[in-house]
Design a protein around this motif. Structure first.
Motif: not given
Length: 401
Positions: A287, A290, A292, A323, A345-346, A349-350, A380, A382
């Motif tokens: 990601l 925005g 993927v 991400r 996922m999109a 995202a936050h 996942c 980041d």
């Protein structure tokens, strides 16, 4: 309540009573009642109360489901919540205070207490400090007792499930300045050998995800070989190629003609260079801004497959703010077609990676109506960038799904 007083009291008590000690100190300090610790079950969707100061302990063993309620909000937002004590649970007044019990991003539970008056800002701070200290108390004391492991189980696992769970890292989430990692595993009815692992040292973060062929005990034993070989060589400081070769040899020589797919990821915390070995595994998803996309890399044969090639170490384009999601094929099985992983996922995202994993597995259960054909595992990551001191952002407390 000072940390010194808290730790002294905990040290003097048996490990099985450490939660009760913290509860008693809080009750005395704040004139609180019904102080208890709710521990999260694997997956974070259910909470179980552990013994504390319950007037009617025998009647308080029902699970608490952390879905679209205040417990879910506390776990998601990682903030203290104060509500009126619920009358439908027998309270005739007072306030219920809930605080997250979290260590390095790993949400292990919720501290709950009832107070007569709303706690003052100072008292709220004391409760938050006690909850944070409780995370360290539970993490340290569960090395000496099965109480906390028992407390997070709703059923007795099969032998295969017991082996599989013991192959997972002790904490399913961790935060460091440069990186945040969270993993989740949704087991099929017949355990199918999925695992994930991670480790952080001075210069590097190591991440792996594996999927052993077959089901039940044979799959769990295959997974043990792969994970054991990877941990042995990782801890010895071997290169990524050497770790992959060790896992391959272990499964080839001792795996009774079985095989294990896997991905090994290694990120240099100073340079940000990301290297990956793909042994027959589905491509990761990335990601960025925005969007993927699949990270299309060369794919080598699974560990244990008879061949004499070398596992290729490939560089992954990873930038601060990205991400990365690693997954097993159970996330994309034929009965999961209703689950649009890139869209989820999109959409999320936050959210913190811990919550991304929770919502992914929740959506997967809905899509398959709880009937998984294979274990489904997601990890996942980041990447905040070299030298970063930030953590993954907290979710919006009002964003309840």
């Amino acid at each position: 309540m000072s940390v010194e007083k808290l730790m002294a009291a905990v040290e003097q008590a048996p490990p099985v009573e450490s939660v009760a000690v913290v509860a008693r100190l809080l009750a005395d300090q704040l004139d609180a009642r019904d102080v208890c610790f709710l521990i999260t079950e694997l997956g974070g969707e259910t909470l179980w109360r552990l013994p504390a100061l319950w007037p009617n302990r025998a009647n308080r063993h029902d699970p608490v489901h952390a879905s679209d309620n205040v417990y879910d909000a506390v776990l998601r937002a990682q903030k203290l919540h104060i509500t009126a004590a619920p009358r439908d649970e027998g309270y005739r007044g007072g306030h219920r205070v809930l605080a997250p019990v979290t260590i390095r991003g790993d949400a292990i539970g919720v501290l709950e207490l009832i107070t007569g008056a709303p706690p003052s800002p100072l008292e709220q701070h004391q409760i938050e400090q006690a909850a944070h200290a409780l995370a360290y108390v539970v993490t340290a004391n569960r090395r000496f007792t099965d109480l906390y492991e028992w407390g997070r189980r709703s059923t007795t696992p099969t032998l295969a499930a017991e082996i599989q769970q013991n192959l997972l890292p002790d904490a399913l989430t961790f935060e460091a300045g440069e990186v945040t990692v969270a993993g989740g595993l949704e087991p099929a009815g017949d355990i199918a050998g999925d695992t994930f692992d991670y480790s952080l040292d001075e210069n590097t973060v190591h991440v792996s995800i594996t999927d052993a062929m077959g089901h039940n005990e044979p799959a769990a034993l295959l997974a043990s070989l792969a994970v054991g070989a990877l941990r042995q060589t990782r801890r010895a400081g071997d290169t990524l190629a050497e770790q992959a070769h060790a896992a391959h040899r272990a499964v080839l020589e001792h795996g009774f003609d079985g095989s294990v797919t896997g991905q090994l990821l290694r990120i240099d915390l100073h340079s940000g260079q990301a290297l990956l070995v793909n042994a027959g595994h589905p491509w990761p998803l990335r990601l960025r801004d925005g969007d993927v996309t699949e990270v299309e890399l060369d794919v080598d044969l699974p560990f244990g497959t008879p061949w004499h090639g070398q596992y290729r170490v490939q560089e992954v384009d990873l930038r601060p703010g990205d991400r990365l999601v690693l997954l097993t094929d159970g996330m994309i099985e034929r009965n999961t077609t209703r689950f649009d992983m890139p869209a989820v996922m999109a959409r999320d995202a936050h959210l913190h990676p811990r919550e991304v994993v929770r919502y992914m597995t929740r959506e997967l259960r809905k899509a398959t109506e709880g009937h998984l054909l294979d274990d489904a595992t997601v990890l996942c990551l980041d990447w905040h960038g070299p030298g970063s001191s930030r953590r993954s952002s907290d979710a919006d407390a009002n964003d309840v799904r």
